[in-house]
Scaffold this motif. Sequence first.
Motif, PDB file in Angstrom:
ATOM      1  N   PRO A 116       0.933  -1.398   0.004  1.00 60.99           N
ATOM      2  CA  PRO A 116       0.223   0.236  -0.209  1.00 60.99           C
ATOM      3  C   PRO A 116       0.906   1.161  -0.056  1.00 60.99           C
ATOM      4  O   PRO A 116       1.976   1.385   0.282  1.00 60.99           O
ATOM      5  CB  PRO A 116      -0.971   0.025   1.247  1.00 60.99           C
ATOM      6  CG  PRO A 116       0.270  -0.973   2.278  1.00 60.99           C
ATOM      7  CD  PRO A 116       0.666  -1.541   1.303  1.00 60.99           C
ATOM      8  N   PHE A 117       0.114   2.115  -0.036  1.00 66.67           N
ATOM      9  CA  PHE A 117       0.858   3.714  -0.687  1.00 66.67           C
ATOM     10  C   PHE A 117       0.333   4.639   0.015  1.00 66.67           C
ATOM     11  O   PHE A 117      -0.972   4.680  -0.680  1.00 66.67           O
ATOM     12  CB  PHE A 117       0.971   4.121  -1.463  1.00 66.67           C
ATOM     13  CG  PHE A 117       1.947   5.657  -1.776  1.00 66.67           C
ATOM     14  CD1 PHE A 117       3.080   5.346  -1.593  1.00 66.67           C
ATOM     15  CD2 PHE A 117       1.653   6.298  -3.180  1.00 66.67           C
ATOM     16  CE1 PHE A 117       3.910   6.536  -1.953  1.00 66.67           C
ATOM     17  CE2 PHE A 117       2.333   7.436  -2.866  1.00 66.67           C
ATOM     18  CZ  PHE A 117       3.275   7.606  -2.088  1.00 66.67           C
ATOM     19  N   THR A 118       0.546   5.306   1.124  1.00 64.27           N
ATOM     20  CA  THR A 118      -1.099   6.637   1.488  1.00 64.27           C
ATOM     21  C   THR A 118      -0.083   7.716   1.677  1.00 64.27           C
ATOM     22  O   THR A 118       1.219   8.171   1.712  1.00 64.27           O
ATOM     23  CB  THR A 118      -0.298   5.502   3.500  1.00 64.27           C
ATOM     24  OG1 THR A 118      -1.199   4.985   3.541  1.00 64.27           O
ATOM     25  CG2 THR A 118      -1.486   7.153   3.698  1.00 64.27           C
ATOM     26  N   VAL A 119      -0.695   8.812   1.597  1.00 60.73           N
ATOM     27  CA  VAL A 119      -0.343  10.185   0.882  1.00 60.73           C
ATOM     28  C   VAL A 119      -1.466  10.560   2.002  1.00 60.73           C
ATOM     29  O   VAL A 119      -2.764  11.093   1.666  1.00 60.73           O
ATOM     30  CB  VAL A 119      -0.448  10.063  -0.385  1.00 60.73           C
ATOM     31  CG1 VAL A 119      -0.202  12.122  -0.864  1.00 60.73           C
ATOM     32  CG2 VAL A 119      -0.103   9.319  -1.469  1.00 60.73           C
ATOM     33  N   PHE A 120      -0.695  11.872   2.205  1.00 64.18           N
ATOM     34  CA  PHE A 120      -1.751  13.016   2.859  1.00 64.18           C
ATOM     35  C   PHE A 120      -1.380  14.394   3.043  1.00 64.18           C
ATOM     36  O   PHE A 120      -0.248  14.422   2.466  1.00 64.18           O
ATOM     37  CB  PHE A 120      -0.759  12.906   4.759  1.00 64.18           C
ATOM     38  CG  PHE A 120      -0.791  11.715   5.560  1.00 64.18           C
ATOM     39  CD1 PHE A 120      -2.147  11.545   6.042  1.00 64.18           C
ATOM     40  CD2 PHE A 120       0.564  10.753   4.832  1.00 64.18           C
ATOM     41  CE1 PHE A 120      -1.657   9.951   7.267  1.00 64.18           C
ATOM     42  CE2 PHE A 120       0.453   9.361   5.374  1.00 64.18           C
ATOM     43  CZ  PHE A 120      -0.579   9.640   6.632  1.00 64.18           C
TER      44      PHE A 120
END
Length: 156
Positions: free
Chosen positions: A123-127
Amino acid sequence: MKKWLLLLALLCSPLSQAADPFWRMSLPDPQGKTQALAQWQGKMLIVNYWATWCGPCRQEMPEMIALQKKYGKTVQFVGIAIDEPVPTARFAKELGVNYPILIGGNSAMNMMRQQGNQQGGLPFTVFFDAKGKQVAQQLGKISHEQLEAQIKKYAR
């Protein structure tokens, strides 16, 4: 002189983030309805790129569901699936996902690269903060503590 001041004000305003290609994107939800990413500006946005076949993705989603429930007034999670609509919808329903899920396809792969994921891993999470500025990202499974730390830092 007034033109320069107006231009400077526009460039420094929260709306200037709309120039970011991410905010101009629209993606379909699993039912095929197109959703504009810009509709979620104004809150802290946490975008999670995932797939139904990705074990770490599946493991971290319950944390996101819990945090969406807890911080829903100031934070919006959005899942972007690198997957097909039918298995995505089935999995989201089984898990009780309480935030929008979109189908990413090739557009999502390009977005991930632009947001710092050169490997293309999941997964890849961006804020994004409430003004629409990307403030952090993480490749790999993210913990409840890491999510909470980002929320406390950037949610208003």
